[in-house]
Design a protein around this motif. Structure first.
Motif, PDB file in Angstrom:
ATOM      1  N   THR A 289      13.367  19.206  -5.021  1.00 27.39           N
ATOM      2  CA  THR A 289      13.848  18.118  -4.111  1.00 27.39           C
ATOM      3  C   THR A 289      13.080  16.863  -4.992  1.00 27.39           C
ATOM      4  OG1 THR A 289      14.769  19.529  -2.597  1.00 27.39           O
ATOM      5  CG2 THR A 289      14.428  16.368  -2.796  1.00 27.39           C
ATOM      6  N   LEU A 290      13.236  16.410  -6.255  1.00 23.19           N
ATOM      7  CA  LEU A 290      12.833  14.997  -7.024  1.00 23.19           C
ATOM      8  C   LEU A 290      12.876  13.708  -6.458  1.00 23.19           C
ATOM      9  CD1 LEU A 290      13.390  16.998  -9.917  1.00 23.19           C
ATOM     10  CD2 LEU A 290      11.392  17.223  -9.030  1.00 23.19           C
ATOM     11  N   PHE A 291      12.301  12.911  -6.953  1.00 22.92           N
ATOM     12  CA  PHE A 291      13.050  11.453  -6.906  1.00 22.92           C
ATOM     13  C   PHE A 291      12.842  11.182  -9.127  1.00 22.92           C
ATOM     14  CE2 PHE A 291      10.528  10.690  -3.273  1.00 22.92           C
ATOM     15  CZ  PHE A 291      11.325   9.369  -2.834  1.00 22.92           C
ATOM     16  N   ILE A 292      13.909  10.793  -9.342  1.00 19.84           N
ATOM     17  CA  ILE A 292      14.241  10.615 -10.566  1.00 19.84           C
ATOM     18  C   ILE A 292      14.848   9.852 -10.339  1.00 19.84           C
ATOM     19  CG2 ILE A 292      16.393  12.238 -10.367  1.00 19.84           C
ATOM     20  CD1 ILE A 292      15.595  13.151 -13.324  1.00 19.84           C
ATOM     21  N   CYS A 293      14.083   8.578 -11.434  1.00 17.71           N
ATOM     22  CA  CYS A 293      15.052   7.488 -11.988  1.00 17.71           C
ATOM     23  C   CYS A 293      16.231   7.439 -13.045  1.00 17.71           C
ATOM     24  CB  CYS A 293      14.269   6.760 -12.409  1.00 17.71           C
ATOM     25  SG  CYS A 293      12.583   5.848 -11.628  1.00 17.71           S
TER      26      CYS A 293
ATOM     27  N   ILE B 125       6.558  10.313  -3.011  1.00 14.86           N
ATOM     28  CA  ILE B 125       6.301  11.170  -3.794  1.00 14.86           C
ATOM     29  C   ILE B 125       5.111  12.011  -4.945  1.00 14.86           C
ATOM     30  CG2 ILE B 125       7.213  10.410  -6.796  1.00 14.86           C
ATOM     31  CD1 ILE B 125       7.969   8.252  -6.090  1.00 14.86           C
ATOM     32  N   GLU B 126       5.302  13.607  -4.616  1.00 18.57           N
ATOM     33  CA  GLU B 126       4.261  14.042  -5.112  1.00 18.57           C
ATOM     34  C   GLU B 126       4.180  14.236  -6.737  1.00 18.57           C
ATOM     35  OE1 GLU B 126       3.659  17.635  -2.533  1.00 18.57           O
ATOM     36  OE2 GLU B 126       3.382  16.123  -0.467  1.00 18.57           O
ATOM     37  N   ALA B 127       3.241  13.979  -6.993  1.00 23.52           N
ATOM     38  CA  ALA B 127       2.897  14.271  -8.625  1.00 23.52           C
ATOM     39  C   ALA B 127       3.553  16.406  -8.735  1.00 23.52           C
ATOM     40  CB  ALA B 127       1.356  14.429  -9.355  1.00 23.52           C
ATOM     41  N   LEU B 128       3.942  16.504  -9.873  1.00 21.68           N
ATOM     42  CA  LEU B 128       4.338  17.637  -9.652  1.00 21.68           C
ATOM     43  C   LEU B 128       3.487  18.201 -11.160  1.00 21.68           C
ATOM     44  CD1 LEU B 128       6.509  19.899 -10.017  1.00 21.68           C
ATOM     45  CD2 LEU B 128       8.002  18.545 -11.418  1.00 21.68           C
ATOM     46  N   HIS B 129       2.802  19.262 -10.878  1.00 26.19           N
ATOM     47  CA  HIS B 129       1.952  19.358 -12.039  1.00 26.19           C
ATOM     48  C   HIS B 129       1.953  21.033 -12.578  1.00 26.19           C
ATOM     49  CE1 HIS B 129      -0.862  16.431 -10.863  1.00 26.19           C
ATOM     50  NE2 HIS B 129      -0.720  17.190  -9.705  1.00 26.19           N
ATOM     51  N   ARG B 130       3.727  21.228 -12.875  1.00 24.02           N
ATOM     52  CA  ARG B 130       3.897  22.212 -13.267  1.00 24.02           C
ATOM     53  C   ARG B 130       6.042  22.140 -13.996  1.00 24.02           C
ATOM     54  NH1 ARG B 130       8.269  23.031 -10.511  1.00 24.02           N
ATOM     55  NH2 ARG B 130       8.012  23.149  -8.106  1.00 24.02           N
TER      56      ARG B 130
ATOM     57  N   ALA C  83      15.359  14.601 -18.100  1.00 24.40           N
ATOM     58  CA  ALA C  83      13.732  15.017 -17.127  1.00 24.40           C
ATOM     59  C   ALA C  83      12.159  14.090 -16.954  1.00 24.40           C
ATOM     60  CB  ALA C  83      13.522  16.008 -17.356  1.00 24.40           C
ATOM     61  N   GLY C  84      12.499  13.137 -18.216  1.00 17.78           N
ATOM     62  CA  GLY C  84      11.993  11.761 -18.190  1.00 17.78           C
ATOM     63  C   GLY C  84      12.154  11.054 -17.478  1.00 17.78           C
ATOM     64  N   GLY C  85      12.748  10.760 -16.015  1.00 16.04           N
ATOM     65  CA  GLY C  85      12.699   9.805 -15.863  1.00 16.04           C
ATOM     66  C   GLY C  85      12.479  10.387 -13.928  1.00 16.04           C
ATOM     67  N   VAL C  86      11.761  12.290 -13.856  1.00 14.33           N
ATOM     68  CA  VAL C  86      11.577  12.289 -13.132  1.00 14.33           C
ATOM     69  C   VAL C  86      10.134  11.891 -12.381  1.00 14.33           C
ATOM     70  CG1 VAL C  86      10.180  14.999 -12.101  1.00 14.33           C
ATOM     71  CG2 VAL C  86      12.326  14.987 -12.927  1.00 14.33           C
TER      72      VAL C  86
ATOM     73  N   ALA D 162       0.769  -0.700   0.048  1.00 16.63           N
ATOM     74  CA  ALA D 162      -0.033  -0.277   0.099  1.00 16.63           C
ATOM     75  C   ALA D 162       1.036   0.951  -0.502  1.00 16.63           C
ATOM     76  CB  ALA D 162      -1.151   0.044   1.199  1.00 16.63           C
ATOM     77  N   GLY D 163       2.168   1.287   0.603  1.00 17.35           N
ATOM     78  CA  GLY D 163       2.563   2.587   0.435  1.00 17.35           C
ATOM     79  C   GLY D 163       3.716   2.409  -0.440  1.00 17.35           C
ATOM     80  N   PHE D 164       4.239   1.314  -0.974  1.00 14.67           N
ATOM     81  CA  PHE D 164       4.848   2.160  -2.651  1.00 14.67           C
ATOM     82  C   PHE D 164       3.960   2.004  -3.196  1.00 14.67           C
ATOM     83  CE2 PHE D 164       6.059   0.474  -6.451  1.00 14.67           C
ATOM     84  CZ  PHE D 164       7.146   0.719  -6.445  1.00 14.67           C
ATOM     85  N   LEU D 165       1.863   1.292  -3.653  1.00 16.63           N
ATOM     86  CA  LEU D 165       1.511   1.686  -4.696  1.00 16.63           C
ATOM     87  C   LEU D 165       0.885   3.726  -4.174  1.00 16.63           C
ATOM     88  CD1 LEU D 165      -0.691  -1.373  -4.485  1.00 16.63           C
ATOM     89  CD2 LEU D 165       0.755  -0.360  -6.351  1.00 16.63           C
ATOM     90  N   GLY D 166       1.379   4.207  -3.133  1.00 21.16           N
ATOM     91  CA  GLY D 166       0.579   5.124  -2.843  1.00 21.16           C
ATOM     92  C   GLY D 166       1.653   6.441  -2.670  1.00 21.16           C
ATOM     93  N   GLY D 167       3.506   6.019  -3.230  1.00 15.04           N
ATOM     94  CA  GLY D 167       4.271   6.966  -3.577  1.00 15.04           C
ATOM     95  C   GLY D 167       5.331   6.863  -2.440  1.00 15.04           C
TER      96      GLY D 167
END
Length: 184
Positions: A62-66, A50-55, A169-172, A29-34
């Motif tokens: 500060t990001l999560f990035i692959c 991980i929170e969605a970035l709408h901009r 940036a596509g890995g964000v 549940a935690g993983f699926l919830g970000g």
């Protein structure tokens, strides 16, 4: 073996099985919830989201990035276990990093520190060797290409763009938000 002892073992196995299911369910549940657990010293240890970035991404985010699996320095980092295992391409976990330069900005190394458009980046000294005495790759200069980001952590031993250069940036995955963290 007595009947009471068998029942005791069955009860213990049942309790352990249920505990495993509950723990696994919470983790899923935690993983699926970000939610992610950070175990690296580049940022505070603990629970992050991980929170969605709408901009558009900005300097200071500060990001999560692959990380890209096809970059030689990233491959080396994975082989040397600098980067933990995870679900990003190449079997790596997403990085938590701060964006310090965007496309079009110029990266140079002045002495042993990174400079962006001529301004030295704080906490950006470049290490020549890892903790085991192995040479580290170094990104020395260039303009951040369109569609890429230069990422950084203030932690002196962080494996970031100082070593692997700009990354796509596509890995964000989204913004990195602390939920329950601590500094050891």
């Amino acid at each position: 073996m007595s009947e009471a002892r068998r029942k005791g073992r069955r009860g213990a196995l049942l309790i352990l099985s249920l505990a495993g299911l509950v723990f696994g369910g919470i983790a899923a549940a935690g993983f699926l919830g970000g939610y992610r657990i950070n175990t690296t010293p580049s940022f505070p240890l603990g629970l992050w989201r991980i929170e969605a970035l709408h901009r558009e991404v900005r300097v200071g985010d500060t990001l999560f990035i692959c990380p890209p699996a096809n970059v030689p320095a990233i491959k080396l980092a994975r082989e040397r276990l600098y980067l933990p295992a995870g679900l990003c391409e190449g079997g790596m976990a997403p990085l938590i990093k701060t964006v310090v330069a965007l496309p079009g900005q110029t990266i140079t190394v002045e002495g042993d520190q990174v400079a962006i458009d001529g301004d030295r980046l704080a906490h950006s000294s470049i290490q020549q060797w890892d903790a085991q005495g192995r040479a580290l790759p170094t990104y020395t200069r260039g303009v951040v290409p369109l569609g890429e980001l230069f990422v950084h952590s203030n932690y002196v031993a962080s494996f970031d763009s100082r070593y692997f250069g700009p990354i796509p940036a596509g890995g964000v995955l989204g913004m990195a938000r602390e939920v329950f963290t601590f500094q050891p």
